[in-house]
Design an enzyme around this catalytic site. Structure first.
Site, PDB file in Angstrom:
ATOM      1  CE1 TYR A  12       6.614  16.153 -21.487  1.00 27.53           C
ATOM      2  CE2 TYR A  12       6.178  15.303 -23.675  1.00 27.53           C
ATOM      3  CZ  TYR A  12       7.071  15.710 -22.702  1.00 27.53           C
ATOM      4  OH  TYR A  12       8.406  15.662 -22.966  1.00 27.53           O
ATOM      5  CE  LYS A  64      14.533  12.807  -8.172  1.00 26.78           C
ATOM      6  NZ  LYS A  64      15.918  12.328  -8.201  1.00 26.78           N
ATOM      7  CG  ASP A 115      17.859  10.349 -10.083  1.00 32.41           C
ATOM      8  OD1 ASP A 115      16.997   9.478  -9.857  1.00 32.41           O
ATOM      9  OD2 ASP A 115      18.257  11.140  -9.210  1.00 32.41           O
ATOM     10  CG  ASP A 118       9.474  12.952 -24.832  1.00 29.07           C
ATOM     11  OD1 ASP A 118       9.843  12.278 -25.805  1.00 29.07           O
ATOM     12  OD2 ASP A 118       9.220  14.168 -24.904  1.00 29.07           O
TER      13      ASP A 118
END
Ligand code: NAD
Length: 360
Positions: free
Chosen positions: A123, A190, A223, A247
């Site tokens: 972002y 991640k 995840d 987000d």
């Protein structure tokens, strides 16, 4: 008297701003509102969706309540919301997600706090459009430095994650946990795939956690975190995430507590703070006095808490909780049947909250 900027926004923004201002004033807090504009309506009039006076007012007062603003599509203007966060370096996005009795949701007793990094990651706005000369140049450079080749018809988004940016947001999460008497911080990443960005995030999270031996620390892969939040949300407390995952997980957590109409938020930095709902400007409901003011009112409650006005914040939150628990003077989205003719409008729900504040 504390000066507070009120950005009235566009779409459903002005009616929510008015309802929220009235509820906050009813707590008796000594706020002097400075009303300023931003959004598509101003853009049509002045040529820019974010007047300099609006930024100046927030800078001066250091604190703002902001109603939703539409992101103009195809005008060359980036999101005003992202711009404001970057302009004022509001690096921490705080989104408490708490269940209130009477809200229709598949889950009960949710009490999570999402802390999202607000300035880095995908972002940051460092993007290279497919086919542009600079994009071809970048792809050429990357392809000459790496065995793995990027296709020439690619667009590219850069994902910067820094030690400095990660340190301050993870510290923010721990400081918040300590201040609010919370037990655990979970850092989400991640790192198994993106070793130099999310891996850095995880390493820094672990280092910062050592400074807070009174608060439990753990990490989760993003995840797995999604699945865990759906299956066992009660295991989590404060969750700290890089921008993009933050987000997405914010909306997931909003879903756990009954949807966007219920989810408040704050963007906080060293120089100021902007309080705003998670939801957007819902243009199709503009001017209908129909939508749920709860998320912006609860954002106002977070603002009062941030200002140290704890008694007023508690008064406001209890009044909102009481109106929702009664289930009578609530907007259409809080009724079992969305076409329920007994649903009240935005302004009438605010009136009911004000009546509860006056009774308290
Ligand atoms: P949105 O959140 O505005 O609306 C999506 C749907 O959610 C609405 O159609 C409505 O059904 C429901 N909804 C939202 N708020 C509600 C409320 N208070 N009460 C009841 N129902 C509510 O999302 P969108 O349609 O994707 O975005 C519209 C505009 O808002 C876009 O331009 C987007 O960029 C912008 N946006 C702004 C902010 C912000 O100002 N911080 C945040 C998100 C989106």
């Amino acid at each position: 008297m504390t000066d507070v900027t009120l950005v009235t926004g566009d779409g459903i923004g002005p009616e929510l701003a008015e309802a929220t201002r009235r509820c906050i004033d009813a707590t008796g807090v000594d706020i002097k509102w400075e009303m300023v504009e931003a959004g598509v309506d101003v853009m049509e009039r002045d040529g820019s969706p974010l007047p300099e006076a609006t930024i100046a007012s927030i800078r001066k007062n250091g604190i703002a309540l902001k109603a939703p603003i539409t992101t103009p599509v195809g005008t060359g203007f980036r999101s005003i919301n992202v711009h404001l966060r970057q302009e004022l370096d509001l690096y921490a996005c705080l989104r408490p997600c708490k269940s209130y009795e009477g809200v229709r949701s598949k889950y009960e007793n949710i009490d999570l706090v999402v802390v999202r990094e607000n300035t880095e990651d995908c972002y940051a706005g460092i993007e290279f459009e497919k086919g542009k000369d600079e994009t071809s140049e970048l792809i050429g450079w990357l392809n000459s430095h790496r065995e793995k080749q990027i296709r020439s018809d690619s667009g590219i988004t850069i994902k910067p994650i820094s030690v400095e940016g990660t340190t301050r947001i993870v510290r923010f999460a721990f400081d918040y946990a300590r201040k609010m008497g919370r037990r655990k911080v979970t850092s989400v990443h991640k790192a198994n795939i993106m070793k130099y960005t999310d891996g850095l995030w995880l390493d820094v999270s672990r280092e910062v956690a050592k400074e807070y031996s009174d608060i439990e620390f753990e990490d989760r892969i993003v995840d797995n975190m999604c699945m865990q939040l759906i299956q066992k949300p009660e295991l989590y407390d404060v969750i700290v995430l890089p921008n993009l995952y933050g987000d997405i997980i914010s909306d997931l957590c909003a879903g756990l507590i009954g949807g966007l109409g219920m989810a408040p938020g704050a963007n906080i930095g060293e120089k100021g703070a902007i309080f705003e709902a998670t939801h957007g400007s819902a243009p199709k409901y503009k001017g209908l006095n129909k939508v749920n003011p709860t998320a912006l009112i609860l954002s106002g409650m977070l603002m009062l808490r941030h200002m140290g006005k704890i008694a007023e914040a508690e008064k406001l939150e209890s009044a909102v909780a009481a109106v929702i628990a009664e289930g009578k003077d609530v907007t259409y989205d809080m009724k079992a049947d969305r076409d329920d003719p007994t649903a009240v409008g935005t302004s009438e729900m605010a009136d009911a909250i004000i009546a509860k504040i006056k009774q308290s």
